[in-house]
Design a protein around this motif. Structure first.
Motif, PDB file in Angstrom:
ATOM      1  N   THR A  16       9.227   7.477   8.024  1.00  0.00           N
ATOM      2  CA  THR A  16       9.256   6.023   8.231  1.00  0.00           C
ATOM      3  C   THR A  16       7.832   5.491   8.289  1.00  0.00           C
ATOM      4  OG1 THR A  16       9.060   5.688  10.619  1.00  0.00           O
ATOM      5  CG2 THR A  16      11.204   6.342   9.817  1.00  0.00           C
ATOM      6  N   VAL A  17       7.716   4.213   7.987  1.00  0.00           N
ATOM      7  CA  VAL A  17       6.408   3.555   7.990  1.00  0.00           C
ATOM      8  C   VAL A  17       6.581   2.051   8.070  1.00  0.00           C
ATOM      9  CG1 VAL A  17       6.383   3.455   5.456  1.00  0.00           C
ATOM     10  CG2 VAL A  17       4.253   3.174   6.712  1.00  0.00           C
ATOM     11  N   GLY A  18       5.569   1.387   8.614  1.00  0.00           N
ATOM     12  CA  GLY A  18       5.505  -0.068   8.523  1.00  0.00           C
ATOM     13  C   GLY A  18       5.496  -0.783   9.840  1.00  0.00           C
ATOM     14  N   GLU A  19       6.145  -0.221  10.839  1.00  0.00           N
ATOM     15  CA  GLU A  19       6.203  -0.859  12.152  1.00  0.00           C
ATOM     16  C   GLU A  19       6.692   0.193  13.142  1.00  0.00           C
ATOM     17  OE1 GLU A  19       9.719  -3.432  12.606  1.00  0.00           O
ATOM     18  OE2 GLU A  19      10.201  -2.860  10.555  1.00  0.00           O
ATOM     19  N   PRO A  20       6.545  -0.108  14.414  1.00  0.00           N
ATOM     20  CA  PRO A  20       7.074   0.853  15.380  1.00  0.00           C
ATOM     21  C   PRO A  20       8.585   0.978  15.194  1.00  0.00           C
ATOM     22  CG  PRO A  20       5.668  -0.786  16.452  1.00  0.00           C
ATOM     23  CD  PRO A  20       5.893  -1.254  15.049  1.00  0.00           C
ATOM     24  N   ILE A  26       0.826  -1.213   0.000  1.00  0.00           N
ATOM     25  CA  ILE A  26       0.000   0.000   0.000  1.00  0.00           C
ATOM     26  C   ILE A  26       0.861   1.264   0.000  1.00  0.00           C
ATOM     27  CG2 ILE A  26      -0.250   0.140   2.521  1.00  0.00           C
ATOM     28  CD1 ILE A  26      -2.989   1.026  -0.051  1.00  0.00           C
ATOM     29  N   THR A  27       2.003   1.206   0.678  1.00  0.00           N
ATOM     30  CA  THR A  27       2.855   2.394   0.742  1.00  0.00           C
ATOM     31  C   THR A  27       3.253   2.841  -0.667  1.00  0.00           C
ATOM     32  OG1 THR A  27       3.667   1.635   2.865  1.00  0.00           O
ATOM     33  CG2 THR A  27       4.949   3.348   1.786  1.00  0.00           C
ATOM     34  N   GLY A  28       3.549   1.873  -1.528  1.00  0.00           N
ATOM     35  CA  GLY A  28       3.894   2.213  -2.907  1.00  0.00           C
ATOM     36  C   GLY A  28       2.695   2.732  -3.683  1.00  0.00           C
ATOM     37  N   THR A  33       5.013   7.740  10.345  1.00  0.00           N
ATOM     38  CA  THR A  33       3.618   7.722   9.901  1.00  0.00           C
ATOM     39  C   THR A  33       2.955   6.390  10.226  1.00  0.00           C
ATOM     40  OG1 THR A  33       4.275   6.880   7.725  1.00  0.00           O
ATOM     41  CG2 THR A  33       4.189   9.267   7.979  1.00  0.00           C
ATOM     42  N   TRP A  34       1.947   6.425  11.082  1.00  0.00           N
ATOM     43  CA  TRP A  34       1.195   5.198  11.370  1.00  0.00           C
ATOM     44  C   TRP A  34      -0.031   5.126  10.468  1.00  0.00           C
ATOM     45  CZ3 TRP A  34      -3.881   4.302  12.552  1.00  0.00           C
ATOM     46  CH2 TRP A  34      -4.201   2.948  12.756  1.00  0.00           C
ATOM     47  N   TRP A  35      -0.165   4.027   9.768  1.00  0.00           N
ATOM     48  CA  TRP A  35      -1.359   3.785   8.940  1.00  0.00           C
ATOM     49  C   TRP A  35      -1.362   2.351   8.487  1.00  0.00           C
ATOM     50  CZ3 TRP A  35      -0.990   3.678   3.247  1.00  0.00           C
ATOM     51  CH2 TRP A  35       0.316   3.838   2.770  1.00  0.00           C
ATOM     52  N   GLN A  36      -2.285   1.973   7.627  1.00  0.00           N
ATOM     53  CA  GLN A  36      -2.468   0.582   7.218  1.00  0.00           C
ATOM     54  C   GLN A  36      -2.966   0.485   5.779  1.00  0.00           C
ATOM     55  OE1 GLN A  36      -5.734  -0.177  10.098  1.00  0.00           O
ATOM     56  NE2 GLN A  36      -4.297  -1.667  10.952  1.00  0.00           N
ATOM     57  N   THR A  37      -2.867  -0.723   5.232  1.00  0.00           N
ATOM     58  CA  THR A  37      -3.460  -0.997   3.927  1.00  0.00           C
ATOM     59  C   THR A  37      -4.922  -0.543   3.929  1.00  0.00           C
ATOM     60  OG1 THR A  37      -2.058  -2.953   3.769  1.00  0.00           O
ATOM     61  CG2 THR A  37      -3.925  -2.844   2.261  1.00  0.00           C
ATOM     62  N   GLU A  38      -5.596  -0.823   5.020  1.00  0.00           N
ATOM     63  CA  GLU A  38      -7.031  -0.536   5.124  1.00  0.00           C
ATOM     64  C   GLU A  38      -7.326   0.960   5.189  1.00  0.00           C
ATOM     65  OE1 GLU A  38      -5.275  -2.671   6.840  1.00  0.00           O
ATOM     66  OE2 GLU A  38      -6.357  -4.520   7.243  1.00  0.00           O
ATOM     67  N   THR A  39      -6.401   1.736   5.744  1.00  0.00           N
ATOM     68  CA  THR A  39      -6.695   3.166   5.913  1.00  0.00           C
ATOM     69  C   THR A  39      -6.354   3.966   4.663  1.00  0.00           C
ATOM     70  OG1 THR A  39      -4.549   3.855   6.821  1.00  0.00           O
ATOM     71  CG2 THR A  39      -6.175   2.975   8.396  1.00  0.00           C
ATOM     72  N   PHE A  99     -11.734  -0.437  14.186  1.00  0.00           N
ATOM     73  CA  PHE A  99     -10.701  -1.094  14.982  1.00  0.00           C
ATOM     74  C   PHE A  99      -9.562  -1.550  14.073  1.00  0.00           C
ATOM     75  CE2 PHE A  99      -9.232  -5.251  16.934  1.00  0.00           C
ATOM     76  CZ  PHE A  99      -8.365  -4.634  17.824  1.00  0.00           C
ATOM     77  N   PRO A 100      -8.390  -0.910  14.193  1.00  0.00           N
ATOM     78  CA  PRO A 100      -7.277  -1.241  13.305  1.00  0.00           C
ATOM     79  C   PRO A 100      -6.520  -2.511  13.685  1.00  0.00           C
ATOM     80  CG  PRO A 100      -6.934   0.890  14.445  1.00  0.00           C
ATOM     81  CD  PRO A 100      -8.069   0.211  15.106  1.00  0.00           C
ATOM     82  N   GLY A 101      -6.736  -3.009  14.912  1.00  0.00           N
ATOM     83  CA  GLY A 101      -6.010  -4.213  15.331  1.00  0.00           C
ATOM     84  C   GLY A 101      -4.692  -3.929  16.023  1.00  0.00           C
ATOM     85  N   ASP A 102      -4.426  -2.657  16.334  1.00  0.00           N
ATOM     86  CA  ASP A 102      -3.184  -2.305  17.019  1.00  0.00           C
ATOM     87  C   ASP A 102      -3.446  -1.886  18.463  1.00  0.00           C
ATOM     88  OD1 ASP A 102      -1.578  -2.789  14.867  1.00  0.00           O
ATOM     89  OD2 ASP A 102      -1.272  -0.695  14.325  1.00  0.00           O
ATOM     90  N   GLY A 103      -2.498  -2.196  19.316  1.00  0.00           N
ATOM     91  CA  GLY A 103      -2.498  -1.678  20.676  1.00  0.00           C
ATOM     92  C   GLY A 103      -1.629  -0.430  20.711  1.00  0.00           C
TER      93      GLY A 103
HETATM   94  C1  WTA Z   1       2.079  -1.356  11.615  1.00  0.00           C
HETATM   95  C2  WTA Z   1       1.617  -0.259   6.111  1.00  0.00           C
HETATM   96  C3  WTA Z   1       3.992   1.594  14.268  1.00  0.00           C
HETATM   97  C4  WTA Z   1       0.791  -1.400  12.413  1.00  0.00           C
HETATM   98  C5  WTA Z   1       1.365   1.221   5.808  1.00  0.00           C
HETATM   99  C6  WTA Z   1      -0.275  -1.430  11.342  1.00  0.00           C
HETATM  100  C7  WTA Z   1       3.137   0.807  12.297  1.00  0.00           C
HETATM  101  C8  WTA Z   1       0.373  -2.268  10.271  1.00  0.00           C
HETATM  102  C9  WTA Z   1       3.489   2.004  11.641  1.00  0.00           C
HETATM  103  C10 WTA Z   1      -0.149  -1.975   8.897  1.00  0.00           C
HETATM  104  C11 WTA Z   1       4.158   3.019  12.408  1.00  0.00           C
HETATM  105  C12 WTA Z   1       2.503   0.703  10.224  1.00  0.00           C
HETATM  106  N1  WTA Z   1       4.368   2.755  13.713  1.00  0.00           N
HETATM  107  N2  WTA Z   1       3.383   0.611  13.601  1.00  0.00           N
HETATM  108  N3  WTA Z   1       4.558   4.155  11.874  1.00  0.00           N
HETATM  109  N4  WTA Z   1       3.082   1.913  10.363  1.00  0.00           N
HETATM  110  N5  WTA Z   1       2.542   0.018  11.377  1.00  0.00           N
HETATM  111  O1  WTA Z   1      -1.162  -2.755   6.156  1.00  0.00           O
HETATM  112  O2  WTA Z   1       0.767  -2.580  13.182  1.00  0.00           O
HETATM  113  O3  WTA Z   1       1.271  -3.208   5.621  1.00  0.00           O
HETATM  114  O4  WTA Z   1      -1.490  -1.986  11.777  1.00  0.00           O
HETATM  115  O5  WTA Z   1       0.398  -0.918   6.093  1.00  0.00           O
HETATM  116  O6  WTA Z   1       1.774  -1.959  10.364  1.00  0.00           O
HETATM  117  O7  WTA Z   1       0.611  -2.632   7.915  1.00  0.00           O
HETATM  118  P1  WTA Z   1       0.264  -2.448   6.382  1.00  0.00           P
END
Ligand code: WTA
Length: 683
Positions: free
Chosen positions: A403-407, A328-330, A430-436, A528-532
């Motif tokens: 940065t993106v993808g994980e903490p 999704i990032t791409g 940046t925190w986000w997801q495929t769904e957002t 609910f994104p599924g994250d704590g």
């Molecule tokens: C995690 C990627 C912490 C989170 C865009 C989320 C993050 C999942 C961050 C989505 C961040 C993504 N800090 N955790 N900046 N960005 N995550 O769908 O658990 O591949 O729910 O989207 O990655 O992963 P996805």
């Protein structure tokens, strides 16, 4: 919070104020103070229709929308009655405004010859022409509005062109990451009922060729056995590796586009017409096809790109997101959000360490990259490779790092700031997801003071909170569930073909009644994104990771069930349990616990090692190399509760190498299993 087991452990006190724009060479900050951010955020929540309506009108519409939003949880419709086209807004719009000669895409190939790497620059005019030609080629293959086109390609400009060509004629694209195997193609093609595949002969990766077309051929064979015929495969020549050819089904990309007409008007799409499907892992074995539609996704990715990266046209900026378009990032931040902002987007074909570990920094220097967006796992790899690699290069063009993808762990954040940003550039985590679809919680580079490891505060239009299951907002400092309490334009519109799973996964967790959305409390009006996560005393968000059975390996989501099903599909494995474990570079690695069939129990260490290698290779061929377990343990039995549920918590602490398992084991069925598991060899 007892029920989620979320506990916050980080304590980080460093704060970095945003620099003055001159300090990083930015013309200005689009949002330059916290007061400005707060005022806009407050307005975006109070008057979402006014806020988003105004921004949407900056883009091109064939027919204006009548209303901005209609939300009947969990179904949202944005920009109702409008007709637009995202390909038009990415390409033709600039040509029609007389700006067709400006650079849209800068591409650099992986192989480095005597004269350096291959570089291609495409203007908005080139991009308009190429998408029109490919769109005509697709039409000649019978592709119509609403058909799903599968795209399985390397990172070449034609991959972006393929997505845009689909958007041009209203076909839905489903991009499959080139690192996935034939098995992954089969599942996705079937689920989407797709009949046309666009691919390359091969893709360059760290000096060797990934045989993409061979994988497509293998997938088509399996699909045919299952009664699904792929009608057309269009192949782009990139590596000139040898490929098989199936007359009637296979077509040559260059030949087809050369013979296709140059004119192909953009289809006026309804705001809510589907734009793409993108498959992502969930907590069951089957990947889910996340649906995104046209106008809301367009408006939101355009807006987040602009404000989060501070994109300003005609200011010599070059934006580079290092993700693959297969994620999704791409999609959002190489193509759809960046192009309408009229700042060149850089695409790089290959690996970060080919031919040497400073390849990325060479690219930044060569193209004077101003915004650089990457993943924590990459940053940890750079740290390991050594400070000397970035130090050799002129990185003064950089203005904003992302940065993106994980903490991101604070140590990696600090390294990024010092060695790449040279203590000048702001970092947007940046925190986000495929769904957002786009950024949800993120700093704004000229406004938000940042803290290493925190994604800070919600973007405009995002009402984020930390809650318990009843939707009670928890006090700052306590860990809880992340909740998004109001709709946003690029929210997913569903899981393809699975309404129930859509409601159950995203719209059932918070048992709340929200007076803003008068409807029965199920489905829940909150997402609910599924994250704590937790908030600190300044209200900053700190993401603590997934609360479901999804693990985040190198920033890529994998369902533990997917890896488990791949393992048990091997004849030697009877039962498997997969959990995440700490990993220096990947953030989270994969630990697999397998019980073997008696006929396949290895005799001696050597045989055990050989079987582990075979299982790793098997998982790679079922899913892809990213899913290979880092650690495999053979065990006689898995720890289970009396009701037969595998106790993953226990496996997690064993995989992490914790000596004492300080967890509640009272429901464990067989205590001896635990001791045996800890003894079982790893590796
Ligand atoms: C995690 C990627 C912490 C989170 C865009 C989320 C993050 C999942 C961050 C989505 C961040 C993504 N800090 N955790 N900046 N960005 N995550 O769908 O658990 O591949 O729910 O989207 O990655 O992963 P996805």
């Amino acid at each position: 919070m007892a029920d989620t087991g979320i506990e916050s452990v980080l304590s980080e006190n460093r704060v970095f104020d945003p620099p003055a724009p001159e300090a990083v060479g930015a013309p200005r900050w689009l949002i330059s103070s916290m007061d400005e951010y707060r005022a806009m955020h407050e307005r975006s929540l109070r008057d979402p229709e006014g806020f988003w309506g105004e921004i949407a009108r900056e883009l091109h519409w064939f027919q204006p929308f009548e209303r901005v939003l209609e939300f009947n949880p969990p179904d949202a419709r944005w920009f109702i009655g409008g007709r637009t086209n995202l390909c038009y807004n990415c390409c033709d719009r600039q040509v029609d405004a007389g700006l067709g000669d400006q650079t849209a895409i800068v591409w650099e190939g992986e192989p480095v010859g005597a004269d350096g790497p291959e570089i291609r620059r495409l203007t908005y005019r080139d991009l308009t022409l190429e998408t029109a030609r490919l769109a005509n080629a697709l039409k000649s293959l019978g592709v119509r509005k609403g058909d799903v086109v599968t795209i399985y390609m390397g990172m070449v400009p034609e991959l972006a062109i393929a997505c845009l060509a689909c958007a041009r004629i209203g076909a839905v694209h489903s991009v499959i990451f080139g690192g996935f195997s034939a098995g992954a193609i089969v599942d996705r093609v079937l689920d989407a009922d797709s009949r046309v595949i666009l691919t390359c002969d091969g893709a360059w990766r760290r000096g060797s060729v990934v045989p993409l077309k061979d994988n497509v051929d293998a997938a088509c064979k399996t699909l045919a056995e299952q009664g699904h015929e792929v009608s057309h495969v269009l192949t782009l020549r990139r590596c000139n590796n040898e490929i098989a050819w199936h007359d009637g089904r296979d077509h040559d990309w260059h030949e087809m586009t050369r013979n296709a007409g140059d004119e192909c008007p953009c289809e006026p799409m309804d705001s809510e017409d589907m734009l793409f499907l993108l498959y992502t892992s969930g907590s069951t074995g089957k990947p889910k096809g996340i649906r995104h539609t046209t106008a809301g996704y367009m408006v939101y990715t355009y807006t987040t790109s602009r404000y989060v990266f501070n994109l300003i046209p005609d200011a010599d900026q070059v934006f580079w997101c290092t993700a693959d378009i297969g994620w999704i990032t791409g999609h959002s931040y190489i193509i759809y959000g960046i192009l309408p902002n009229r700042v060149p987007t850089l695409m790089y074909e290959g690996a970060p360490n080919h031919p040497a570990p400073d390849r990325f920094w060479e690219i930044v220097e060569r193209h004077r990259v101003t915004q650089f967006y990457t993943a924590p796992t990459a940053i940890r790899a750079f740290m390991k490779w050594g400070d000397e690699h970035p130090a050799r290069h002129d990185l003064t063009s950089l203005q904003v790092l992302g940065t993106v993808g994980e903490p991101i762990n604070p140590e990696a954040w600090m390294w990024y700031r010092k060695h790449i940003g040279r203590d000048r550039c702001p970092i947007v985590d940046t925190w986000w997801q495929t769904e957002t679809g786009g950024h949800m919680i993120t700093p704004l580079p000229g406004a938000t003071p940042t803290k290493p490891g925190s994604c800070t505060l919600p973007f405009f239009g995002i009402d984020a909170a930390i809650c318990d299951d009843e939707g009670n907002e928890l006090p700052n400092g306590s860990g809880g569930l992340l909740a998004i309490r109001s709709p946003w334009p690029s929210m997913l519109r569903g899981i393809h073909g699975d309404r129930e799973r859509f409601i159950e996964t995203y719209w059932s967790r918070f048992k709340v009644e929200d007076p803003r959305y008068p409807s029965p409390s199920s489905p829940s009006p909150w997402y609910f994104p599924g994250d704590g996560a937790k908030r600190d005393s300044d209200g900053y968000f700190w993401i603590m990771g997934r609360v479901d059975d999804v693990i985040n390996v190198s920033g890529h989501r994998l369902g533990t069930m997917e890896v488990e099903s791949a393992l048990v599909s091997h004849e030697a494995v009877v039962e498997a349990a997969v959990v995440g474990m700490p990993h220096e570079i990947k953030g989270t690695g994969i630990a697999a616990f397998c019980t073997l069939s008696p006929d396949h129990t290895p005799d001696g260490t050597e045989a055990a090692e050989a079987l582990k290698d075979a299982l790793r290779a098997h998982v790679a061929s079922e899913i892809g190399a990213i899913a290979k377990p880092d650690q495999i343990r053979f065990t006689d039995a898995l720890p289970k509760t009396r009701s037969g549920k595998i106790m993953r918590r226990l496996l997690r602490s064993i995989a992490a190498g914790e000596q004492e398992v300080n967890q509640d084991t009272t429901t464990l069925e067989d205590y001896s299993v635990l001791a045996k598991l800890r003894e079982s060899d790893e590796g």
